[in-house]
Structures are given as structure tokens and as C-alpha cells.
Design a protein around this motif. Structure first.
Motif, PDB file in Angstrom:
ATOM      1  N   UNK A  30      90.035   4.917   4.439  1.00  0.00           N
ATOM      2  CA  UNK A  30      89.652   4.130   5.949  1.00  0.00           C
ATOM      3  C   UNK A  30      88.116   4.079   6.160  1.00  0.00           C
ATOM      4  N   UNK A  31      87.455   3.066   6.041  1.00  0.00           N
ATOM      5  CA  UNK A  31      85.846   3.169   6.582  1.00  0.00           C
ATOM      6  C   UNK A  31      85.773   1.876   7.607  1.00  0.00           C
ATOM      7  N   UNK A  32      85.074   2.140   8.664  1.00  0.00           N
ATOM      8  CA  UNK A  32      84.721   1.042   9.723  1.00  0.00           C
ATOM      9  C   UNK A  32      83.339   1.372  10.071  1.00  0.00           C
ATOM     10  N   UNK A  33      82.694   0.156  10.395  1.00  0.00           N
ATOM     11  CA  UNK A  33      81.588   0.239  11.193  1.00  0.00           C
ATOM     12  C   UNK A  33      81.721  -0.006  12.754  1.00  0.00           C
ATOM     13  N   UNK A  34      81.240   1.000  13.554  1.00  0.00           N
ATOM     14  CA  UNK A  34      81.584   0.873  14.934  1.00  0.00           C
ATOM     15  C   UNK A  34      80.484   1.335  15.673  1.00  0.00           C
ATOM     16  N   UNK A  35      80.451   0.868  17.055  1.00  0.00           N
ATOM     17  CA  UNK A  35      79.032   1.640  17.909  1.00  0.00           C
ATOM     18  C   UNK A  35      79.860   2.721  18.452  1.00  0.00           C
ATOM     19  N   UNK A  36      79.173   3.984  18.595  1.00  0.00           N
ATOM     20  CA  UNK A  36      79.468   5.231  19.136  1.00  0.00           C
ATOM     21  C   UNK A  36      78.494   5.389  20.287  1.00  0.00           C
ATOM     22  N   UNK A  37      79.033   5.141  21.324  1.00  0.00           N
ATOM     23  CA  UNK A  37      78.067   4.810  22.491  1.00  0.00           C
ATOM     24  C   UNK A  37      77.228   3.827  22.337  1.00  0.00           C
ATOM     25  N   UNK A  39      75.036   3.990  19.700  1.00  0.00           N
ATOM     26  CA  UNK A  39      74.330   3.927  18.273  1.00  0.00           C
ATOM     27  C   UNK A  39      75.328   3.660  17.396  1.00  0.00           C
ATOM     28  N   UNK A  40      74.911   2.822  16.266  1.00  0.00           N
ATOM     29  CA  UNK A  40      75.764   2.423  15.398  1.00  0.00           C
ATOM     30  C   UNK A  40      76.323   3.703  14.522  1.00  0.00           C
ATOM     31  N   UNK A  84      66.169  -0.741   8.419  1.00  0.00           N
ATOM     32  CA  UNK A  84      66.305  -0.328   9.889  1.00  0.00           C
ATOM     33  C   UNK A  84      65.462   0.896  10.001  1.00  0.00           C
ATOM     34  N   UNK A  85      64.871   0.851  11.300  1.00  0.00           N
ATOM     35  CA  UNK A  85      64.370   1.878  11.854  1.00  0.00           C
ATOM     36  C   UNK A  85      65.432   3.211  12.230  1.00  0.00           C
ATOM     37  N   UNK A  86      66.431   2.781  12.726  1.00  0.00           N
ATOM     38  CA  UNK A  86      67.600   3.590  13.188  1.00  0.00           C
ATOM     39  C   UNK A  86      68.637   3.458  12.251  1.00  0.00           C
ATOM     40  N   UNK A  87      68.884   4.400  11.643  1.00  0.00           N
ATOM     41  CA  UNK A  87      70.014   4.575  10.588  1.00  0.00           C
ATOM     42  C   UNK A  87      71.332   4.760  11.296  1.00  0.00           C
ATOM     43  N   UNK A  88      72.393   4.451  10.902  1.00  0.00           N
ATOM     44  CA  UNK A  88      73.817   4.677  11.626  1.00  0.00           C
ATOM     45  C   UNK A  88      74.108   6.124  11.235  1.00  0.00           C
ATOM     46  N   UNK A  89      75.098   6.712  12.252  1.00  0.00           N
ATOM     47  CA  UNK A  89      75.516   7.791  11.794  1.00  0.00           C
ATOM     48  C   UNK A  89      76.628   7.798  10.880  1.00  0.00           C
ATOM     49  N   UNK A  90      76.933   8.895  10.019  1.00  0.00           N
ATOM     50  CA  UNK A  90      78.055   8.692   9.158  1.00  0.00           C
ATOM     51  C   UNK A  90      78.840   9.701   9.635  1.00  0.00           C
ATOM     52  N   UNK A  91      80.209   9.470  10.160  1.00  0.00           N
ATOM     53  CA  UNK A  91      81.135  10.396  10.676  1.00  0.00           C
ATOM     54  C   UNK A  91      82.304  10.341   9.833  1.00  0.00           C
ATOM     55  N   UNK A  92      82.445  11.659   9.132  1.00  0.00           N
ATOM     56  CA  UNK A  92      83.614  12.043   8.264  1.00  0.00           C
ATOM     57  C   UNK A  92      84.423  12.420   9.244  1.00  0.00           C
ATOM     58  N   UNK A 121      76.230  11.542   0.139  1.00  0.00           N
ATOM     59  CA  UNK A 121      76.103  12.005   1.619  1.00  0.00           C
ATOM     60  C   UNK A 121      74.600  12.592   1.623  1.00  0.00           C
ATOM     61  N   UNK A 122      74.297  13.427   0.521  1.00  0.00           N
ATOM     62  CA  UNK A 122      73.132  14.182   0.431  1.00  0.00           C
ATOM     63  C   UNK A 122      71.717  13.026   0.549  1.00  0.00           C
ATOM     64  N   UNK A 123      72.033  11.973  -0.434  1.00  0.00           N
ATOM     65  CA  UNK A 123      71.071  10.731  -0.406  1.00  0.00           C
ATOM     66  C   UNK A 123      70.739  10.118   0.788  1.00  0.00           C
ATOM     67  N   UNK A 124      72.064  10.066   1.533  1.00  0.00           N
ATOM     68  CA  UNK A 124      72.174   9.348   2.967  1.00  0.00           C
ATOM     69  C   UNK A 124      71.219  10.100   3.887  1.00  0.00           C
ATOM     70  N   UNK A 125      71.416  11.510   3.915  1.00  0.00           N
ATOM     71  CA  UNK A 125      70.648  12.340   4.790  1.00  0.00           C
ATOM     72  C   UNK A 125      69.207  12.337   4.502  1.00  0.00           C
ATOM     73  N   UNK A 126      68.856  12.135   3.146  1.00  0.00           N
ATOM     74  CA  UNK A 126      67.381  12.130   2.932  1.00  0.00           C
ATOM     75  C   UNK A 126      66.850  10.637   3.392  1.00  0.00           C
ATOM     76  N   UNK A 127      67.738   9.823   3.164  1.00  0.00           N
ATOM     77  CA  UNK A 127      67.053   8.453   3.880  1.00  0.00           C
ATOM     78  C   UNK A 127      67.110   8.298   5.298  1.00  0.00           C
ATOM     79  N   UNK A 128      67.409   9.333   6.103  1.00  0.00           N
ATOM     80  CA  UNK A 128      67.418   9.282   7.506  1.00  0.00           C
ATOM     81  C   UNK A 128      68.450   9.298   8.238  1.00  0.00           C
TER      82      UNK A 128
END
Length: 130
Positions: A30-37, A39-40, A84-92, A121-128
Motif C-alpha cells: 500500500x502506497x499513498x501520497x498524503x499531507x502530514x501536517x 508537509x507532503x 521540487x525544493x522541498x522533497x516529500x517525506x517517506x514514511x515506512x 531508500x538510500x538514493x532518496x536520502x541522498x536526493x534530499x
């Protein structure tokens, strides 16, 4: 055989407020894009799938399909956020009983599928990504 835990799925539903899930991924993911507070965020959760073609992964274990699916979902987020200047958070949301240990899974490269997810996950972290 024990009853699969639905705790991860319940957390996913609560955090996503039942937002639509991304298409094209295994039913066990299950994967969904949502606002948390304000922040995307992208929520990612492995869930039981009684019809998974890999028997060892039917009770919510992380297997071949789940490893490659997680890698795909994280790579999609990296690409979508590239400019995007602000990257979304990845919440596992993690509530899995184990890795899907089995002869078929080992023969088909479960180690590569799970390494692919870790690499994403590592590449996402390196991408901000947070």
C-alpha cells in the motif's frame, strides 16, 4: 498457521485517511501520497495478501514482489520530487513478521529485490528526501 497482523494496514488507513493508493503495485503493498501536517509525504506499507503468488509472502512477509514494489514506489517519489525544493517525506509503516524465506524466493533472487528497495531508500536520502 497464525492469523496475519493487520496492524500495519490499520496504521496506513489512519495516517492516509483512506487516500487513494498508487496503482500498478503488488496487492501486498500500500502506497499513498498524503499531507502530514503541512508537509507532503509518501506512506509505504507491506500488508498481507492471501493471493500472493509466492506462498511464503502471503501473511505480510517481505518478499520478491514487495522488495521490487518498494523500490519502484520510492524511485517514483525521487523522480517526482527531482525539481521540487522541498522533497516529500517517506514514511515506512513496518509491521511484518519476517522476510519471505523459501526455496523459490531464494532461487529467484529475494536478496536482489530487497537490496533494490534498500538502494532506493538510500538514493532518496541522498536526493534530499526526509
Amino acid at each position: 498457521m497464525s492469523t496475519p497482523s493487520l496492524r500495519g494496514l490499520n496504521w496506513f488507513a489512519a495516517l492516509s485517511d483512506n487516500a487513494p493508493t498508487l496503482p500498478g503495485l503488488p496487492a501486498s503493498l500500500k502506497v499513498a501520497d498524503v499531507p502530514l501536517g503541512d508537509q507532503p509525504a509518501r506512506l509505504l506499507c507491506v500488508v498481507p495478501d492471501a493471493h500472493n503468488r509466492f506462498v511464503r509472502a502471503r501473511d505480510g512477509e517481505v518478499g520478491l514482489l514487495e522488495g521490487w514494489g518498494l523500490a519502484q514506489a520510492v524511485d517514483q517519489a525521487i523522480e517526482a520530487d527531482r525539481a521540487q525544493p522541498h522533497k516529500r517525506a517517506l514514511v515506512a509503516i513496518v509491521d511484518v513478521p519476517s522476510q519471505a524465506y523459501g526455496r523459490r524466493e531464494e532461487a529467484l533472487g529475494i536478496h536482489q529485490a530487497l537490496a533494490g528497495a534498500v538502494d532506493s531508500y538510500a538514493r532518496a536520502r541522498l536526493a534530499g528526501t526526509r
